[in-house]
Design a protein around this motif. Sequence first.
Motif, PDB file in Angstrom:
ATOM      1  N   LEU A  75     -18.083 -36.417   8.782  1.00 36.83           N
ATOM      2  CA  LEU A  75     -17.746 -37.833   8.687  1.00 36.83           C
ATOM      3  C   LEU A  75     -18.716 -38.577   7.780  1.00 36.83           C
ATOM      4  CD1 LEU A  75     -17.010 -38.565  12.471  1.00 36.83           C
ATOM      5  CD2 LEU A  75     -15.347 -38.074  10.660  1.00 36.83           C
ATOM      6  N   SER A  76     -18.210 -39.627   7.172  1.00 35.65           N
ATOM      7  CA  SER A  76     -19.082 -40.490   6.365  1.00 35.65           C
ATOM      8  C   SER A  76     -19.893 -41.379   7.303  1.00 35.65           C
ATOM      9  CB  SER A  76     -18.231 -41.364   5.441  1.00 35.65           C
ATOM     10  OG  SER A  76     -17.508 -42.318   6.217  1.00 35.65           O
ATOM     11  N   ASP A  77     -20.907 -42.008   6.737  1.00 33.81           N
ATOM     12  CA  ASP A  77     -21.717 -42.937   7.528  1.00 33.81           C
ATOM     13  C   ASP A  77     -20.839 -44.043   8.102  1.00 33.81           C
ATOM     14  OD1 ASP A  77     -23.820 -41.366   6.736  1.00 33.81           O
ATOM     15  OD2 ASP A  77     -24.763 -42.888   5.455  1.00 33.81           O
ATOM     16  N   GLU A  78     -19.927 -44.549   7.293  1.00 32.24           N
ATOM     17  CA  GLU A  78     -19.023 -45.627   7.737  1.00 32.24           C
ATOM     18  C   GLU A  78     -18.140 -45.149   8.885  1.00 32.24           C
ATOM     19  OE1 GLU A  78     -17.257 -49.133   8.310  1.00 32.24           O
ATOM     20  OE2 GLU A  78     -18.978 -48.811   6.999  1.00 32.24           O
ATOM     21  N   GLU A  79     -17.619 -43.931   8.787  1.00 30.98           N
ATOM     22  CA  GLU A  79     -16.776 -43.395   9.866  1.00 30.98           C
ATOM     23  C   GLU A  79     -17.579 -43.227  11.155  1.00 30.98           C
ATOM     24  OE1 GLU A  79     -13.447 -40.729   7.519  1.00 30.98           O
ATOM     25  OE2 GLU A  79     -15.518 -39.970   7.624  1.00 30.98           O
ATOM     26  N   ILE A  80     -18.811 -42.782  11.025  1.00 33.00           N
ATOM     27  CA  ILE A  80     -19.661 -42.668  12.214  1.00 33.00           C
ATOM     28  C   ILE A  80     -19.940 -44.049  12.781  1.00 33.00           C
ATOM     29  CG2 ILE A  80     -21.977 -42.044  13.034  1.00 33.00           C
ATOM     30  CD1 ILE A  80     -21.866 -39.653  11.054  1.00 33.00           C
ATOM     31  N   MET A  81     -20.217 -45.004  11.913  1.00 28.25           N
ATOM     32  CA  MET A  81     -20.490 -46.367  12.369  1.00 28.25           C
ATOM     33  C   MET A  81     -19.290 -46.945  13.122  1.00 28.25           C
ATOM     34  SD  MET A  81     -21.914 -49.514  10.157  1.00 28.25           S
ATOM     35  CE  MET A  81     -23.375 -50.234  10.835  1.00 28.25           C
ATOM     36  N   ARG A  82     -18.074 -46.626  12.663  1.00 30.67           N
ATOM     37  CA  ARG A  82     -16.849 -47.100  13.330  1.00 30.67           C
ATOM     38  C   ARG A  82     -16.538 -46.288  14.592  1.00 30.67           C
ATOM     39  NH1 ARG A  82     -14.323 -46.691   8.262  1.00 30.67           N
ATOM     40  NH2 ARG A  82     -13.105 -44.984   9.127  1.00 30.67           N
ATOM     41  N   ASP A  83     -17.328 -45.282  14.861  1.00 30.91           N
ATOM     42  CA  ASP A  83     -17.141 -44.402  16.019  1.00 30.91           C
ATOM     43  C   ASP A  83     -15.880 -43.563  15.902  1.00 30.91           C
ATOM     44  OD1 ASP A  83     -17.982 -43.219  18.377  1.00 30.91           O
ATOM     45  OD2 ASP A  83     -17.117 -44.750  19.672  1.00 30.91           O
ATOM     46  N   GLU A  84     -15.597 -43.136  14.666  1.00 30.40           N
ATOM     47  CA  GLU A  84     -14.477 -42.222  14.418  1.00 30.40           C
ATOM     48  C   GLU A  84     -14.657 -40.975  15.276  1.00 30.40           C
ATOM     49  OE1 GLU A  84     -11.046 -41.392  11.946  1.00 30.40           O
ATOM     50  OE2 GLU A  84     -12.379 -43.108  11.734  1.00 30.40           O
ATOM     51  N   ASP A  85     -13.591 -40.531  15.915  1.00 27.66           N
ATOM     52  CA  ASP A  85     -13.609 -39.342  16.776  1.00 27.66           C
ATOM     53  C   ASP A  85     -14.683 -39.421  17.872  1.00 27.66           C
ATOM     54  OD1 ASP A  85     -11.541 -38.211  15.275  1.00 27.66           O
ATOM     55  OD2 ASP A  85     -12.943 -37.191  13.935  1.00 27.66           O
ATOM     56  N   LEU A  86     -15.010 -40.639  18.261  1.00 31.78           N
ATOM     57  CA  LEU A  86     -16.027 -40.891  19.291  1.00 31.78           C
ATOM     58  C   LEU A  86     -17.396 -40.291  18.929  1.00 31.78           C
ATOM     59  CD1 LEU A  86     -13.897 -40.389  22.518  1.00 31.78           C
ATOM     60  CD2 LEU A  86     -14.546 -42.549  21.417  1.00 31.78           C
ATOM     61  N   ALA A  87     -17.691 -40.305  17.632  1.00 27.62           N
ATOM     62  CA  ALA A  87     -18.959 -39.731  17.163  1.00 27.62           C
ATOM     63  C   ALA A  87     -20.160 -40.450  17.760  1.00 27.62           C
ATOM     64  CB  ALA A  87     -19.019 -39.780  15.634  1.00 27.62           C
ATOM     65  N   ARG A  88     -20.156 -41.781  17.731  1.00 24.88           N
ATOM     66  CA  ARG A  88     -21.302 -42.525  18.259  1.00 24.88           C
ATOM     67  C   ARG A  88     -21.442 -42.311  19.763  1.00 24.88           C
ATOM     68  NH1 ARG A  88     -22.302 -48.194  15.232  1.00 24.88           N
ATOM     69  NH2 ARG A  88     -24.231 -47.979  16.377  1.00 24.88           N
ATOM     70  N   HIS A  89     -20.334 -42.142  20.423  1.00 29.01           N
ATOM     71  CA  HIS A  89     -20.379 -41.854  21.860  1.00 29.01           C
ATOM     72  C   HIS A  89     -21.101 -40.531  22.102  1.00 29.01           C
ATOM     73  CE1 HIS A  89     -19.186 -41.841  26.029  1.00 29.01           C
ATOM     74  NE2 HIS A  89     -18.722 -40.608  25.879  1.00 29.01           N
ATOM     75  N   ALA A  90     -20.819 -39.534  21.285  1.00 30.35           N
ATOM     76  CA  ALA A  90     -21.497 -38.243  21.418  1.00 30.35           C
ATOM     77  C   ALA A  90     -22.995 -38.385  21.149  1.00 30.35           C
ATOM     78  CB  ALA A  90     -20.878 -37.213  20.470  1.00 30.35           C
TER      79      ALA A  90
END
Length: 163
Positions: free
Chosen positions: A101-116
């Motif tokens: 994922l891109s930084d922006e996608e992680i920031m948006r919590d794409e695929d619950l990345a930030r949750h992980a």
Amino acid sequence: MHMVIYALVEESTHDDALATGNSVFDRLVGADPHASAVFDYYVTFDEEDTSVAGKARWGELPTAAPVDSDDGQDLLERGWEATKEEFERNLDRVKEAIEELSDEEIMRDEDLARHAFHQVGAYDGPTIFLYTEHGTGIRHRGQLDRLLEESEELWIVPADVHF
């Protein structure tokens, strides 16, 4: 959702261990005025009046067991393995997010990345299954081993928690 967590408490009798375990669980559900709620509620395995939690959900478990007993070792192994598996599962999700994922996608919590990311760093809650008698989550094996080595009469008390 429900899960079984375990309090490791230093006490000399079964009843004292269960009482101290209840104090730990009270803290984790915010019943202690100096603690914030990590879980919604808990049911220990000595409670008979529920049809949705505790024994009704998970079957018979000891209400409290000395850690050096067979039952205690079984509960300790369950708690540690569950903690380790949740950590590894979330760490794999973090690694995958960083790679894909891109930084922006992680920031948006794409695929619950930030949750992980949050779950990997958690000190308590649904990814931590073992707690000290002070309500502190046991997050790594060194911490658990130190507690096991330093305690003389260590008991383990399970509870079904809802989050």
